[in-house]
Design a protein around this motif. Sequence first.
Motif, PDB file in Angstrom:
ATOM      1  N   ILE A 238       0.830  -1.197   0.000  1.00  0.00           N
ATOM      2  CA  ILE A 238       0.000   0.000   0.000  1.00  0.00           C
ATOM      3  C   ILE A 238       0.869   1.252   0.000  1.00  0.00           C
ATOM      4  CG2 ILE A 238      -1.566   1.311   1.473  1.00  0.00           C
ATOM      5  CD1 ILE A 238      -2.860  -1.500   2.016  1.00  0.00           C
ATOM      6  N   LEU A 239       1.972   1.182   0.716  1.00  0.00           N
ATOM      7  CA  LEU A 239       2.894   2.318   0.705  1.00  0.00           C
ATOM      8  C   LEU A 239       3.444   2.524  -0.696  1.00  0.00           C
ATOM      9  CD1 LEU A 239       4.542   4.446   2.226  1.00  0.00           C
ATOM     10  CD2 LEU A 239       6.233   2.705   2.733  1.00  0.00           C
ATOM     11  N   GLY A 240       3.786   1.430  -1.374  1.00  0.00           N
ATOM     12  CA  GLY A 240       4.367   1.551  -2.711  1.00  0.00           C
ATOM     13  C   GLY A 240       3.346   1.890  -3.780  1.00  0.00           C
ATOM     14  N   GLY A 241       2.117   1.513  -3.563  1.00  0.00           N
ATOM     15  CA  GLY A 241       1.098   1.739  -4.583  1.00  0.00           C
ATOM     16  C   GLY A 241       0.707   0.424  -5.211  1.00  0.00           C
ATOM     17  N   ILE A 242      -0.573   0.039  -5.038  1.00  0.00           N
ATOM     18  CA  ILE A 242      -1.026  -1.255  -5.520  1.00  0.00           C
ATOM     19  C   ILE A 242      -0.920  -1.314  -7.041  1.00  0.00           C
ATOM     20  CG2 ILE A 242      -3.089  -2.669  -5.772  1.00  0.00           C
ATOM     21  CD1 ILE A 242      -3.824  -1.619  -2.944  1.00  0.00           C
ATOM     22  N   GLY A 243      -0.368  -2.387  -7.541  1.00  0.00           N
ATOM     23  CA  GLY A 243      -0.286  -2.581  -8.980  1.00  0.00           C
ATOM     24  C   GLY A 243       1.057  -2.201  -9.555  1.00  0.00           C
ATOM     25  N   SER A 244       1.864  -1.482  -8.796  1.00  0.00           N
ATOM     26  CA  SER A 244       3.155  -1.084  -9.321  1.00  0.00           C
ATOM     27  C   SER A 244       4.244  -1.993  -8.755  1.00  0.00           C
ATOM     28  CB  SER A 244       3.436   0.373  -8.942  1.00  0.00           C
ATOM     29  OG  SER A 244       4.809   0.610  -9.015  1.00  0.00           O
ATOM     30  N   VAL A 245       4.946  -2.709  -9.618  1.00  0.00           N
ATOM     31  CA  VAL A 245       6.012  -3.596  -9.166  1.00  0.00           C
ATOM     32  C   VAL A 245       7.148  -2.777  -8.552  1.00  0.00           C
ATOM     33  CG1 VAL A 245       7.818  -5.135  -9.980  1.00  0.00           C
ATOM     34  CG2 VAL A 245       5.487  -5.469 -10.722  1.00  0.00           C
ATOM     35  N   TYR A 246       7.484  -1.676  -9.216  1.00  0.00           N
ATOM     36  CA  TYR A 246       8.597  -0.872  -8.697  1.00  0.00           C
ATOM     37  C   TYR A 246       8.201  -0.175  -7.406  1.00  0.00           C
ATOM     38  CZ  TYR A 246      10.345  -2.098 -13.208  1.00  0.00           C
ATOM     39  OH  TYR A 246      10.751  -2.828 -14.281  1.00  0.00           O
ATOM     40  N   GLY A 247       6.920   0.197  -7.330  1.00  0.00           N
ATOM     41  CA  GLY A 247       6.421   0.749  -6.068  1.00  0.00           C
ATOM     42  C   GLY A 247       6.513  -0.271  -4.955  1.00  0.00           C
ATOM     43  N   ALA A 248       6.209  -1.537  -5.286  1.00  0.00           N
ATOM     44  CA  ALA A 248       6.276  -2.588  -4.268  1.00  0.00           C
ATOM     45  C   ALA A 248       7.714  -2.776  -3.786  1.00  0.00           C
ATOM     46  CB  ALA A 248       5.728  -3.899  -4.829  1.00  0.00           C
ATOM     47  N   VAL A 249       8.667  -2.687  -4.710  1.00  0.00           N
ATOM     48  CA  VAL A 249      10.073  -2.806  -4.308  1.00  0.00           C
ATOM     49  C   VAL A 249      10.432  -1.685  -3.344  1.00  0.00           C
ATOM     50  CG1 VAL A 249      12.448  -2.760  -5.127  1.00  0.00           C
ATOM     51  CG2 VAL A 249      10.708  -3.966  -6.437  1.00  0.00           C
ATOM     52  N   LEU A 250      10.052  -0.467  -3.735  1.00  0.00           N
ATOM     53  CA  LEU A 250      10.368   0.684  -2.884  1.00  0.00           C
ATOM     54  C   LEU A 250       9.625   0.595  -1.558  1.00  0.00           C
ATOM     55  CD1 LEU A 250      11.873   3.368  -2.863  1.00  0.00           C
ATOM     56  CD2 LEU A 250       9.823   4.454  -3.771  1.00  0.00           C
ATOM     57  N   GLY A 251       8.323   0.263  -1.614  1.00  0.00           N
ATOM     58  CA  GLY A 251       7.527   0.163  -0.392  1.00  0.00           C
ATOM     59  C   GLY A 251       8.060  -0.923   0.521  1.00  0.00           C
ATOM     60  N   GLY A 252       8.426  -2.071  -0.062  1.00  0.00           N
ATOM     61  CA  GLY A 252       8.979  -3.159   0.734  1.00  0.00           C
ATOM     62  C   GLY A 252      10.259  -2.739   1.423  1.00  0.00           C
ATOM     63  N   PHE A 253      11.098  -2.027   0.676  1.00  0.00           N
ATOM     64  CA  PHE A 253      12.362  -1.571   1.261  1.00  0.00           C
ATOM     65  C   PHE A 253      12.093  -0.612   2.421  1.00  0.00           C
ATOM     66  CE2 PHE A 253      15.930   1.436   1.363  1.00  0.00           C
ATOM     67  CZ  PHE A 253      16.956   0.545   1.627  1.00  0.00           C
ATOM     68  N   LEU A 254      11.203   0.362   2.192  1.00  0.00           N
ATOM     69  CA  LEU A 254      10.940   1.371   3.230  1.00  0.00           C
ATOM     70  C   LEU A 254      10.319   0.734   4.468  1.00  0.00           C
ATOM     71  CD1 LEU A 254       9.617   4.383   1.151  1.00  0.00           C
ATOM     72  CD2 LEU A 254      11.763   4.214   2.386  1.00  0.00           C
ATOM     73  N   ILE A 255       9.301  -0.127   4.273  1.00  0.00           N
ATOM     74  CA  ILE A 255       8.624  -0.721   5.432  1.00  0.00           C
ATOM     75  C   ILE A 255       9.604  -1.602   6.202  1.00  0.00           C
ATOM     76  CG2 ILE A 255       6.892  -2.456   6.068  1.00  0.00           C
ATOM     77  CD1 ILE A 255       5.628   0.198   5.759  1.00  0.00           C
ATOM     78  N   GLY A 256      10.416  -2.382   5.470  1.00  0.00           N
ATOM     79  CA  GLY A 256      11.403  -3.217   6.146  1.00  0.00           C
ATOM     80  C   GLY A 256      12.363  -2.392   6.977  1.00  0.00           C
ATOM     81  N   MET A 257      12.821  -1.280   6.422  1.00  0.00           N
ATOM     82  CA  MET A 257      13.728  -0.404   7.161  1.00  0.00           C
ATOM     83  C   MET A 257      13.034   0.196   8.380  1.00  0.00           C
ATOM     84  SD  MET A 257      16.590  -0.559   5.765  1.00  0.00           S
ATOM     85  CE  MET A 257      17.775   0.726   5.789  1.00  0.00           C
TER      86      MET A 257
END
Lengths: 308, 405
Positions: free
Chosen positions: A240-259
């Motif tokens: 949700i942070l990265g934006g649903i449907g965006s693969v690159y958003g998911a990468v960025l969102g995953g990185f940010l949430i993990g951090m």
Amino acid sequence: MSVIELAANGVVYSSIIVLASIGLSLIYSIAGFANFAHGDTMTVGAYATLVAFGLIGGVGFTILGVPLGFFAAVGVGIAAAAVVAVVTQRMVYDALDVGSIGLLITSIGIAFIYRALIQMGFGADTVRYDIPSLRPIESLQQYGVLITAHDLATVLSAALLVTGLHVLLQHTDLGRKMRAMADNPDLARVSGIRTYRVKLWSWVIGAGLAGAGGAFLGLFNQLSPRMGFNLLLVVFAAVILGGIGSVYGAVLGGFLIGMIVEMTPLLSRVGVPIGIEYAEAVAFLIMVAILLVRPTGIAGDTAEGGGV
Amino acid sequence: MSRFDPRTLGDELTFTEVLVSVVLGFVALALLLSLAAGRLGPSYFLFLFGLAGMYALLSLGLNAQWGFGGLINFSVAAFFGIGAYGAALMTAGNSPIAGGFSPLIGLIVALLVAAIVAVAIGVPTLRLRADYLAIATLGLAEVIRLFLRNERQWTNGSAGIRGIPSFFEGWPLLGTFPQTMPTLEIVIVVGSPITLGTQFWRQLLNVSLLLAFLGGAFFVLRRAQQSPWGRVLRTIRSDEDLAKALGKNTFAFKMQAFVLGSVIMALAGVFYAHLNLFVNPGDLDPITTFYVWVAVILGGSGSNRGALLGGFVVVAIREGSRFLNDFAWFPIDGAPLRLLLIGLLIVLVMRFRPQGVLPPQRELIWPSAIEGSSTPERPTSGVRERKGGSGGGGGNGNDGGDNDE
């Protein structure tokens, strides 16, 4: 713990979240519903890796303290997660005519079935891969970074998989079709794309990456039937942070949430009385805040995504 | 009232309703027989009944949110936990904050806290799209669970709270009812007498309390569902934009349904605290939420009697799988079997009967509205007389009920 050490832990944890969130985001946009069974797909991948590693054994030389046989076993885990997801899609989701909310509720049932079967086969207790745990890498300790070679292997494998997905999406026919479908399924269909086939491929890729994430999560912690379900909400927060449907958003969102989850101890250092036990709660609150302020996430466009 | 005439009762039931009634009849008969034969302890039976009723109460609460208004609330366990913890913290002997209050005060405080938390969660999230609401409420429920587990100075943390009195403790007469009642022994089957001791009378009190809660909630919800308020909510559920276009403040209606449902869930939590006499953060596990969801979907979204049925089925699965563990020959552990059955039930219901076993039918309609059309030969009072009085020709007032609005 120093900031740099927390950040190093964050990178390792993030790489697992990234692997899981790409698949969740892909399936959310292409299949059109929030897949609550995604966490348990990770568990399937982890346990398939466990079984395969038991059969293959630590053959070959070791890379970063991980025997070559383990990487082969992760491959089996990826394949198993993908097969399970495709079978589920064809047998269950495809046969339903209940709308996206109905599919969401059904996926909870699917999640329980996966977890129940794993628990029946392997018991409720935690297990570990048969790989000796390592001490942190000596040469990095002088910088205050305590990560093991296994952590490094996890990060590098995740980076490899994400790069592979990037190449697939940008430079292959299938990738272009998938992007077209995530963008606008109806337009993709009238353009002559066989959407059903692309949908199956998204399940394969999404579940496969989740399986890899689960396999490395087992290396990072240990395996238990609830491992994936426990992580599911954090992965949702990332998507949700990265934006649903965006693969690159998911990468960025995953990185940010993990951090964010791993860096929570810093909060109490700057005077905010939130301890490490609330690390996930912080992620969930960020998720709710993003849903309210910018439901399309960081990378999402302004148009309504898939779903309802 | 034609609906309660026993001669016409059978005609108005659908095939499924008859089937469900027959199956329920057999189950009740089997339970009674095993009670009479002494195979099932009467106080354990009452405890199970209390648990089933508690799930039914939770399902009624969720039905007010999902069934009436289409709100996907995945924080059922959180509101249940707030109710249980509210009652426990106010009344228990070893409560870290208040303790020692009368259970009635505990009840009021628990419901108030639940209402406040419901408003606090509802204000930001109820504007969200349905699937986002699901994810957000699940996240917030986890935040509440983490809070109860980690704030040891207020909640005792994972040790939980013990020493909760029973609900009627300190009441005149009822407070000492279990102790003063004599121990009865009934012999129906020779050799295995049924003993009704203190434990039995205590559970009997619990069940009466539950029936009071359940009955109250059921009638409030039935009334609410048939009222104009319920109609607006159903409109919102099927088409929120339409409701908005009709000038309804949909957010306010959704908020009212959310708070109403949450308070009923908290009521179930209060009952649980006084039934189990021990609460811990494990009671807020998300699995409770999904048990209740299964109950509502199985029973039929929007149907109050379906929610009752679903609650009982869920407890049958929960306790039945526990029961199977007693048999040494049974190879599968109860916990994963329970999970598997719940999962299969969700998938099968969504596949073959997405509307549920007992979908809402006449219960959505105000009784007097169907009187005219279903039994035309019966002279009715009310609407038709008024129509006749206004000079519309009372003879063919067959459509009177339909034109009421």
